[in-house]
Scaffold this active site. Sequence first.
Site, mmCIF file in Angstrom:
data_model
loop_
_atom_site.group_PDB
_atom_site.id
_atom_site.type_symbol
_atom_site.label_atom_id
_atom_site.label_comp_id
_atom_site.label_asym_id
_atom_site.label_seq_id
_atom_site.Cartn_x
_atom_site.Cartn_y
_atom_site.Cartn_z
ATOM 1 N N VAL A 379 82.201 -125.722 5.959
ATOM 2 C CA VAL A 379 83.254 -125.521 6.798
ATOM 3 C C VAL A 379 83.798 -124.136 7.050
ATOM 4 C CG1 VAL A 379 85.355 -126.215 8.258
ATOM 5 C CG2 VAL A 379 84.294 -127.813 7.084
ATOM 6 N N GLY A 381 82.148 -121.078 7.461
ATOM 7 C CA GLY A 381 81.578 -119.847 7.087
ATOM 8 C C GLY A 381 82.193 -119.347 5.880
ATOM 9 N N GLY A 433 71.565 -114.848 15.232
ATOM 10 C CA GLY A 433 71.481 -115.540 13.918
ATOM 11 C C GLY A 433 72.671 -116.499 13.809
ATOM 12 N N LYS A 451 82.589 -130.975 10.933
ATOM 13 C CA LYS A 451 83.502 -130.196 10.153
ATOM 14 C C LYS A 451 84.930 -130.642 10.124
ATOM 15 C CE LYS A 451 80.800 -125.742 10.941
ATOM 16 N NZ LYS A 451 80.496 -124.586 11.812
#
Length: 582
Positions: A379, A381, A433, A451
């Site tokens: 969750v 990053g 990305g 999440k």
Amino acid sequence: MHPSIVVLKFGSSVLQTEADLPQAIDEIYREWRAGRRVIAVVSAFAGVTDKRFAETRAVTADLHEQAAWVAGGEEESGTKLAAALVANGVSARYVDARAAGLRAHGDPHESTPVSLNASYLHECFQEHAVLVVPGFIAQDIQGRTVLLGRGGSDLTALFLAKNLDARCRLLKDVDGVYESDPAVVENHAQRFNRLSWRTALSIGGKIIQPRALQFAQSHGQSFEVACVDSNLSTLVDAGPDEIAAVPHENIGRVRVVLLGLGTVGLGVYAHLIRRPDLFEVVRIVVRDLDKPRRIEEADLEVPKSLLSTDVWDAIAQPADLVIETLGGLDPAGEVVHAALSRGRAVVTANKALIASRWWEKLARFAAGEQPSLKFSAAVGGAVPVLETIAALARHSTVVQVRAILNGTCNFILDLLEQRIDFDTALAQAQANGYAEADPHDDLVGLDAARKLELIARAAFGESSHFELNVRGIVGVTASQAALVREEGLSLKLVGACERSGGHIAGVVKLQELPSNDFLAGARAEENRVEILAGNGQRVRLAGKGAGRWPTALSILGDVHEYLRERRLARQDEQAQPAVVNA
């Protein structure tokens, strides 16, 4: 002391070159994920101060002009650390001595700090988790640059900590203060667990600036001396002196199996191989052995000798830690469970796995004081969402969590507001990305829902009944998003969960947020989280929630936590008295 702020000082023995910045980032991230705001005080890179002194003395005798040129060394390392933190997903800001209101008087090269704009730094913390401040530098009453003496970054750190009522940790190349130089092979030097200012002044002059020690003693200020990523330290205060029971940390290298070498996996690999003293990568599992695998910005190519397509052979290798970046449920579920059952520790960012039916089998491995399964990166990053919520839940009741949880959707919505069509916005997210080749789970809201389920579990407990309604961003047009923007609002995919009595409800849906809403400020791939506790406390987090380096940093946060727990277990063993059989 303000428990939520810590001042970390990184000297040139730690930041010798720009290549050492990742060590500082790991240490800063360690404190942020523990729930603290961080001020990082940095020295110039090794040798830079001496070089600049020699350069400026050759052209001017004016002490203030010399100070201004020498100060450029700290300014360079400070701005580079702040930029590297931001690139890795940490909400950071560089604050120079002038902006911080750090004033000093006296000799231009041996000045004494006298004042600080503490309220300004607290204001900065409203928007940023980390502030980077150059050490050794201040301004005099006329606004000219002055220096705090050689080793003056120690004094900067202690002065900041004193004025902010914060904890202070001076990070060196040794894990504390020793009776004598521990680098001498023949010398079995003993480390102090606790050390008085008086004794430190007599033996610690080489490792701690004497003027900084005198400042701490005169203000009754305690601080720590340690090295990066260590459990050990020396507490310097009024004393009494105390020799440590455990002199050193030494557990050898950790053998790692890496499952997956995509966007995130390559970032994790880059982190691992820059610390050969800590990690040995023994196997990497990939789907295609012939696919090129190179990280241009890290000038890194993965040796084919490490690669395998056989995931079961890989987890059978003699190893301590498995890092899973495969994603999905098949084969990740069976593989992770098998690795844990064989006694391996596992770190994963796979929110689909942790939120799935597999959780019933995996939950027991995530429990206890030293869990073998860690999944903080699932969750947010780089944003330490689960760690912060779990810490709050231990001391208070969490009432509500609102969040921007999907960096891909947030990135796309930002572009839609600029009248860029959906397909083009999605292609840009993939090129950067932030989105997978198959972005279905992101776009329909399923990624954010998973999440949110993990957030609800951390906030409200395992047994809570959780009802969740989900709707993503499919069907939103550029004209719709731009119209919302023109009305002074911001279109966001918001995940929210709250407790009402014994009922837990959650929703993931598009919302039109006013500009003064904290979540409305999320831009591009940024994630934002607002947590409301029962005592009225409101905690806000922000940082990059998608991309190679933010997710890799979060995974490495779990990896370093595993290392520290492993060291603590070893220290406990060393501290136990030997049992002699009669």
